[in-house]
Design a protein around this motif. Structure first.
Motif, short mmCIF file in Angstrom:
data_model
loop_
_atom_site.label_atom_id
_atom_site.label_comp_id
_atom_site.label_asym_id
_atom_site.label_seq_id
_atom_site.Cartn_x
_atom_site.Cartn_y
_atom_site.Cartn_z
N UNK A 217 37.77 -32.07 44.85
CA UNK A 217 36.75 -31.07 45.23
C UNK A 217 35.36 -31.58 44.90
N UNK A 218 35.20 -32.15 43.71
CA UNK A 218 33.88 -32.66 43.30
C UNK A 218 33.44 -33.80 44.22
N UNK A 219 34.40 -34.65 44.62
CA UNK A 219 34.10 -35.73 45.55
C UNK A 219 33.62 -35.17 46.88
N UNK B 74 29.30 -33.93 50.81
CA UNK B 74 28.50 -32.94 51.55
C UNK B 74 27.03 -33.05 51.14
N UNK B 75 26.80 -33.24 49.84
CA UNK B 75 25.41 -33.37 49.35
C UNK B 75 24.74 -34.60 49.97
N UNK B 76 25.47 -35.71 50.03
CA UNK B 76 24.91 -36.96 50.56
C UNK B 76 24.62 -36.87 52.05
N UNK B 77 25.50 -36.20 52.79
CA UNK B 77 25.44 -36.30 54.25
C UNK B 77 24.93 -35.05 54.95
N UNK B 78 25.13 -33.89 54.35
CA UNK B 78 24.87 -32.66 55.08
C UNK B 78 23.92 -31.69 54.39
N UNK B 79 23.88 -31.71 53.05
CA UNK B 79 23.15 -30.67 52.33
C UNK B 79 22.60 -31.22 51.02
N UNK B 80 21.39 -31.76 51.11
CA UNK B 80 20.78 -32.47 49.96
C UNK B 80 20.61 -31.58 48.72
N UNK B 81 20.46 -30.26 48.93
CA UNK B 81 20.15 -29.39 47.78
C UNK B 81 21.39 -28.83 47.08
N UNK B 82 22.58 -29.13 47.61
CA UNK B 82 23.80 -28.55 47.04
C UNK B 82 24.03 -29.03 45.61
N UNK B 83 24.34 -28.08 44.72
CA UNK B 83 24.69 -28.48 43.36
C UNK B 83 25.88 -27.67 42.88
#
Length: 255
Positions: free
Chosen positions: A161-163, A168-177
């Motif tokens: 899940x963390x991967x 998703x953060x790298x490719x689709x949603x930079x602000x996701x945390x």
């Protein structure tokens, strides 16, 4: 601008829907305007907030496929201060129908971007899989809250899940945390629950909420009455725990 929190874990039975329902209701109890979005075809959040999932005319399925407008899909005030975009088994067909669409990962984001100004919180209950629906939720979200059941296999699948979240953060949603991990179904009578909590804390480099959600009969009963725990049994340990979790979530607003 409201915070958009995806409640996600690809393992089933970890308390995702319970957390989405009761966190939404307890945030609302604290005066926050909340939209709950049921992204799970099982529709547990829909029925747990008192809507009849088999009788609703428009659901997230119609909304994602452009067959209904947002205003015709949202059910207002299912609980005081909580609106709902419902779901039912129709949504399981969305996976196949979304495959050929352009920008298919961003369909939900386009919907939530228009709604963010109206709500303090948008809480999304994800399905128990790393599917296109979950990817849509992660692309739309500002953060992910991960419920973990206090049982032997708790860490299994978590690294996956963390991967996925990192991809998703790298490719689709930079602000996701990662908003944080919350332990559910904690049984104080067993050493196992305690060991799981310690094990996860040692192995996981993530925010972990102080609040731990206990195993609680009233919490298990509440969905069958279509009520969140704070309305079903306001003084139960389950209600108190979700109120504390809501306070912690609100406390992270500035971060």
């Amino acid at each position: 601008m409201g915070r958009i929190i995806a409640v996600a874990n690809q393992k089933g039975g970890v308390g995702k829907s319970t957390t989405a329902i009761n966190l939404s209701a307890c945030l609302a109890e604290k005066g926050k305007k909340v939209l709950a979005i049921d992204i799970d075809p099982q529709g547990n959040t829909t029925s747990g907030l008192g809507a009849d999932k088999n009788a609703v005319e428009n659901t997230l399925y119609e909304l994602l496929l452009g067959e209904a407008e947002t205003k015709d899909t949202i059910i207002k005030n299912v609980v005081d201060n909580v609106d709902l975009i419902p779901s039912n088994m129709n949504l399981s067909g969305a996976e196949i129908e979304l495959v050929d669409l352009e920008d298919k990962e961003f369909i939900l984001k386009k919907i939530t971007d228009k709604l963010r100004r109206k709500y303090d919180y948008i809480i999304m209950d994800c399905p128990p899989s790393l599917s296109m629906l979950t990817i849509n939720a992660l692309t739309a979200a500002t953060s992910v809250l991960v419920p973990i059941q206090c049982e032997y296999y708790a860490l299994e699948g978590l690294s996956q899940l963390i991967h996925t979240i990192e991809l998703v953060r790298d490719r689709l949603n930079k602000i996701l945390k990662i908003e944080g991990v919350v332990f559910t179904m904690y049984d104080a009578r067993t050493n196992l629950s305690l060991q799981v909590v310690e094990n996860v804390k040692e192995n996981l480099d993530q925010n972990i909420y102080k609040t731990i959600i206990p195993r609680n009969v009233r919490l298990a009963e509440a969905p069958s009455y279509g009520k969140p725990i704070n309305l079903y049994d306001s003084r139960s340990t389950g209600a108190e725990s979700y109120r504390l979790l809501a306070e912690e979530v609100i406390g992270r607003e500035g971060e």
